[in-house]
Design an enzyme around this catalytic site. Structure first.
Site, PDB file in Angstrom:
ATOM      1  N   ARG A 306       0.847  -1.189   0.000  1.00  0.00           N
ATOM      2  CA  ARG A 306       0.000   0.000   0.000  1.00  0.00           C
ATOM      3  C   ARG A 306       0.885   1.243   0.000  1.00  0.00           C
ATOM      4  O   ARG A 306       1.869   1.314   0.745  1.00  0.00           O
ATOM      5  CB  ARG A 306      -0.927   0.008   1.226  1.00  0.00           C
ATOM      6  CG  ARG A 306      -2.012  -1.052   1.187  1.00  0.00           C
ATOM      7  CD  ARG A 306      -3.055  -0.730   0.127  1.00  0.00           C
ATOM      8  NE  ARG A 306      -4.127  -1.708   0.061  1.00  0.00           N
ATOM      9  CZ  ARG A 306      -4.162  -2.741  -0.776  1.00  0.00           C
ATOM     10  NH1 ARG A 306      -3.150  -2.944  -1.608  1.00  0.00           N
ATOM     11  NH2 ARG A 306      -5.192  -3.567  -0.795  1.00  0.00           N
ATOM     12  N   GLU A 335      -2.050   8.059  -4.649  1.00  0.00           N
ATOM     13  CA  GLU A 335      -2.418   7.449  -5.923  1.00  0.00           C
ATOM     14  C   GLU A 335      -3.751   7.994  -6.454  1.00  0.00           C
ATOM     15  O   GLU A 335      -4.699   8.116  -5.689  1.00  0.00           O
ATOM     16  CB  GLU A 335      -2.519   5.929  -5.703  1.00  0.00           C
ATOM     17  CG  GLU A 335      -2.476   5.106  -6.954  1.00  0.00           C
ATOM     18  CD  GLU A 335      -2.264   3.635  -6.661  1.00  0.00           C
ATOM     19  OE1 GLU A 335      -2.926   2.819  -7.322  1.00  0.00           O
ATOM     20  OE2 GLU A 335      -1.446   3.299  -5.772  1.00  0.00           O
ATOM     21  N   HIS A 353       0.447   0.441 -10.386  1.00  0.00           N
ATOM     22  CA  HIS A 353      -0.406  -0.473  -9.606  1.00  0.00           C
ATOM     23  C   HIS A 353      -0.824  -1.691 -10.436  1.00  0.00           C
ATOM     24  O   HIS A 353      -2.005  -1.982 -10.606  1.00  0.00           O
ATOM     25  CB  HIS A 353      -1.643   0.269  -9.084  1.00  0.00           C
ATOM     26  CG  HIS A 353      -2.220  -0.347  -7.848  1.00  0.00           C
ATOM     27  ND1 HIS A 353      -2.838   0.386  -6.877  1.00  0.00           N
ATOM     28  CD2 HIS A 353      -2.279  -1.650  -7.424  1.00  0.00           C
ATOM     29  CE1 HIS A 353      -3.255  -0.423  -5.906  1.00  0.00           C
ATOM     30  NE2 HIS A 353      -2.925  -1.660  -6.219  1.00  0.00           N
TER      31      HIS A 353
END
Length: 419
Positions: A306, A335, A353
């Site tokens: 994360r 993000e 990602h």
């Protein structure tokens, strides 16, 4: 017996082909319409239960789960990459039985209340993590929340390994150099990186993905392992011990594995540190300026967990001050944005990602998310076994009649398969 196995394999193959053809047929017969001005693709128009899918999902099997549960499936075709709460509420309208949503969406009190008011009975996140979901808000409203574990392990670990070696061996820098037409011939000091064979790999978080990554690095490159996790991973430790004995038996230096009591011990010892922890109050900015400075000057830091686990501004400053330090990032603190300066750091490998982005995994995630919603809407119990592959790989007639993964099943006192 061999003949029987052959017949069974042939039947299974035909069943899988039939499922695929049926899925493509359903897509071919899809219609398009709009819901409160938002374009949607509709499958199984006559279905008695209305399920909203906020983004197009890969594969076809997931759709078959919902059609088999007599669901009318409406897939959002809104051009925005990340849907606002207002858009999702318009999609749900005043009649919605279930939703498959994305990790980029804010599923909290506002959306769960709207789903409840629309008669909703189920929500599933298209992800194994659910930091974007306030599960307690769903539980307060009696709404089961699904996720998609068990199909991301190897795929995510592989991407973490790819980032590790891309960073250590300066692959991206060299690629940019070549594409710019700057290569004029071999030089002894051109893009010299770090050899990781027989070095030490450190992991923060020794769950499924962390353990899979550790095994890849230990088995493939004979690295020693040091790890931090509040809970010992005895299976991983035993596995590496046995692998070390095999190496010793073959006359090679054995590998070692040890669990340490603090994150700091990992950082000081490891040549590579890969983050595989959950995101909570204790891991937000786990890697800050102080801890980055504890690492070796030529170490590699990898994050496919994360984004907020790293203080990204501190990382940018560290990368600029330490050109031999490298990192590989799949996730980012803000993000989809990056902190200023990160994109300018040649010693950072950055990808958008994509840790779960293998076709098998992404379609498997879609299958599990759909099976969660279909299972709840069909009144099935909740699967309480670790192995969820039957939902992903078995022919549809042989799939367990269950919702594969409901994270608040206990709080909602939902019936389990074994009960």
């Amino acid at each position: 017996m061999a003949l029987a196995r052959g017949i069974l394999a042939a039947v299974s193959s035909v069943a899988r082909q039939s499922e695929g053809k049926l899925g493509f047929a359903q897509r071919a017969f899809a219609s398009t319409t709009s819901v409160n001005g938002i374009p949607v693709e509709v499958h199984n128009e006559s279905g008695s239960k209305r399920v909203i899918v906020t983004k197009t999902l890969p594969g076809d099997r997931w759709l078959q789960y919902l059609i088999n549960a007599d669901c009318r499936v409406e897939v959002c075709k809104h051009p925005d990459i990340i849907l606002s709460n207002a858009t999702i509420k318009k999609l749900m309208g005043n009649k919605c039985d279930g939703v498959i949503g994305q990790l980029t969406e804010d599923w909290g009190s506002e959306l769960f209340e709207a789903l409840k008011q629309a008669g909703g009975k189920a929500y599933s996140n298209y992800a194994v993590g659910y930091n974007n979901v306030k599960v307690d808000e769903a539980t307060k409203r009696g709404l089961p929340v699904g996720n998609t574990p068990g199909v991301l392990t190897e795929t995510t670990a592989e991407l973490a390994a790819a980032l590790t070696f891309a960073a250590a061996r300066r692959v991206v820098e060299a690629d940019v150099f070549m594409r710019a037409g700057r290569y004029q011939g071999w030089l002894p000091d051109l893009f010299v990186g770090n050899l990781l064979q027989n070095k030490t790999v450190g992991i923060i978080g020794a769950g499924r993905i962390g353990a899979a990554y550790a095994r890849m690095m230990v088995e493939g490159h004979k690295m020693n392992l040091v790890y931090y996790d509040p809970y010992p991973n005895k299976h991983l430790e035993e596995y590496i011990k046995l692998y070390g004995e095999l190496l010793r038996h073959r006359g090679e230096p054995p590998v070692a594995c040890k669990r340490v009591e603090t994150v700091e011990e990992v950082l000081k010892e490891a040549d590579v540190v890969s983050l595989h922890c959950n995101l909570d109050a204790s891991t937000r900015h786990l890697m800050n300026a102080s801890r980055l400075n504890m690492m070796k000057k030529n170490a590699v830091l990898v994050n496919a967990a994360r984004g907020p686990c790293i203080d990204e501004a501190a990382l940018v400053a560290h990368l600029k001050a330490n050109p031999d330090f490298r990192c590989g990032l799949d996730v980012f603190e803000d993000e989809p944005a990056m902190k200023p300066g990160l994109a300018d750091c040649p010693n950072a490998v950055i990808v958008p990602h994509i840790a779960s982005a293998s076709l098998w995994t992404r379609s498997g995630m879609a299958t599990l998310a759909a099976a969660n919603v279909a299972g709840i809407l069909s009144g099935y119990p909740v699967w309480n076994k670790i192995d969820i592959l039957p939902f992903v790989e078995k022919p549809m007639p042989a799939v367990p009649r269950a919702a594969p993964s409901i994270v608040n099943a206990k709080e909602l006192k939902l019936k389990m398969v074994a009960e």
